[in-house]
Design a protein around this motif. Structure first.
Motif, PDB file in Angstrom:
ATOM      1  N   PHE A  51       0.836  -1.196   0.000  1.00 34.17           N
ATOM      2  CA  PHE A  51       0.000   0.000   0.000  1.00 34.17           C
ATOM      3  C   PHE A  51       0.870   1.244   0.000  1.00 34.17           C
ATOM      4  CE2 PHE A  51       0.527  -1.378   4.432  1.00 34.17           C
ATOM      5  CZ  PHE A  51       1.094  -0.245   5.000  1.00 34.17           C
ATOM      6  N   GLY A  52       0.238   2.368  -0.299  1.00 28.42           N
ATOM      7  CA  GLY A  52       0.895   3.666  -0.246  1.00 28.42           C
ATOM      8  C   GLY A  52      -0.152   4.748  -0.168  1.00 28.42           C
ATOM      9  N   GLY A  53       0.277   5.944   0.241  1.00 28.60           N
ATOM     10  CA  GLY A  53      -0.675   7.034   0.326  1.00 28.60           C
ATOM     11  C   GLY A  53      -0.130   8.241   1.051  1.00 28.60           C
ATOM     12  N   PRO A  54      -0.952   9.301   1.145  1.00 24.87           N
ATOM     13  CA  PRO A  54      -0.526  10.553   1.773  1.00 24.87           C
ATOM     14  C   PRO A  54      -0.577  10.478   3.298  1.00 24.87           C
ATOM     15  CG  PRO A  54      -2.782  10.753   1.006  1.00 24.87           C
ATOM     16  CD  PRO A  54      -2.297   9.405   0.543  1.00 24.87           C
ATOM     17  N   ILE A  55       0.217  11.331   3.945  1.00 21.23           N
ATOM     18  CA  ILE A  55       0.286  11.411   5.399  1.00 21.23           C
ATOM     19  C   ILE A  55       0.269  12.886   5.801  1.00 21.23           C
ATOM     20  CG2 ILE A  55       1.677  10.941   7.460  1.00 21.23           C
ATOM     21  CD1 ILE A  55       2.979   8.637   5.903  1.00 21.23           C
ATOM     22  N   VAL A  56      -0.555  13.225   6.784  1.00 23.50           N
ATOM     23  CA  VAL A  56      -0.554  14.560   7.377  1.00 23.50           C
ATOM     24  C   VAL A  56      -0.312  14.395   8.869  1.00 23.50           C
ATOM     25  CG1 VAL A  56      -1.847  16.670   7.831  1.00 23.50           C
ATOM     26  CG2 VAL A  56      -2.129  15.484   5.640  1.00 23.50           C
ATOM     27  N   ARG A  57       0.689  15.090   9.386  1.00 24.87           N
ATOM     28  CA  ARG A  57       1.078  14.926  10.788  1.00 24.87           C
ATOM     29  C   ARG A  57       1.114  16.278  11.496  1.00 24.87           C
ATOM     30  NH1 ARG A  57       5.679  10.749  11.955  1.00 24.87           N
ATOM     31  NH2 ARG A  57       3.814   9.476  11.652  1.00 24.87           N
ATOM     32  N   VAL A  58       0.515  16.336  12.672  1.00 24.55           N
ATOM     33  CA  VAL A  58       0.594  17.497  13.550  1.00 24.55           C
ATOM     34  C   VAL A  58       1.545  17.136  14.688  1.00 24.55           C
ATOM     35  CG1 VAL A  58      -0.660  19.097  15.032  1.00 24.55           C
ATOM     36  CG2 VAL A  58      -1.762  18.178  12.971  1.00 24.55           C
ATOM     37  N   THR A  59       2.581  17.949  14.904  1.00 26.37           N
ATOM     38  CA  THR A  59       3.601  17.590  15.882  1.00 26.37           C
ATOM     39  C   THR A  59       4.134  18.814  16.598  1.00 26.37           C
ATOM     40  OG1 THR A  59       5.685  16.363  16.164  1.00 26.37           O
ATOM     41  CG2 THR A  59       5.470  17.726  14.194  1.00 26.37           C
TER      42      THR A  59
END
Length: 202
Positions: free
Chosen positions: A40-48
């Motif tokens: 699988f693959g795909g986008p990632i959005v991270r709040v840190t």
């Protein structure tokens, strides 16, 4: 009479077989049947948290899926945020470029369930650079300060369809090796929350 009994037993056997097949399938919102190997693959959005600031960084990732329960792959993300930094020995409000990524290992529990837990870790590193607010344009040859990173993750995943998953992860990033002025390792450590979408063969 014997014929009716045989028919009854046959009907019961067929129902039991159908139930077994159905129970082996994924619980998904849009229907489908499972695949045992894939990726699988795909986008990632991270709040840190970085240097005492809340930063939103984005990127992507992918992995090879082994026996539906173990994923090995990679991911990377980055972004720019305002931060209190030290430039040339002077504390000031500036901007910070922050990016990292690396190898990802993940265990997926009970993948056939509609909602299930995941446990993972990122092992890698990244770079960080700081800039005065008014520095435009930036020097494209500038090299950021490198650091190493170890980030365990705990999450939940929703089987949206046969080919799509949506997940929410929480974790904490441990860093080491940074030498940039005013941003030692502890300033680059931080908690994170992640939204990810995965497309592929599960």
């Amino acid at each position: 009479m014997t014929f009716c009994v045989r028919r009854t037993f046959l009907a019961v056997a067929l129902l039991a077989s159908a139930s077994t097949v159905a129970s082996a399938q994924d619980q998904v919102l849009l229907g489908g049947r499972p695949q045992r190997i894939g990726g699988f693959g795909g986008p990632i959005v991270r709040v840190t948290q970085v240097a005492g600031e809340t930063a939103v960084i984005a990127g992507g990732g992918g992995a090879f899926l082994i026996n539906r329960r173990f994923a090995i792959g990679g991911s990377g993300f980055g972004g720019t945020t305002a931060a209190d930094v030290i430039i040339g020995g002077t504390p000031q409000r500036g901007e910070m470029d922050f990016a990292y990524g690396g190898l990802t290992l993940e265990v997926i529990t009970r993948p056939s369930k509609l909602v299930h837990a995941t446990y993972g870790v990122l092992i890698g590193g990244g770079t960080v650079s700081v800039w005065p607010d008014n520095l435009r344009p930036r020097n494209p040859t500038e090299v950021g300060d490198p650091f190493g990173a170890l980030e365990p993750q705990l999450g939940i995943e929703l089987n949206l369809s046969r080919f799509a998953r949506v997940g929410l992860n929480g974790g904490y990033r441990f860093t080491f090796g940074s030498e940039i002025e005013g941003l030692v390792n502890k300033d680059l450590n931080g908690a994170s929350g992640t939204l990810l979408v995965r497309f592929g063969a599960f």
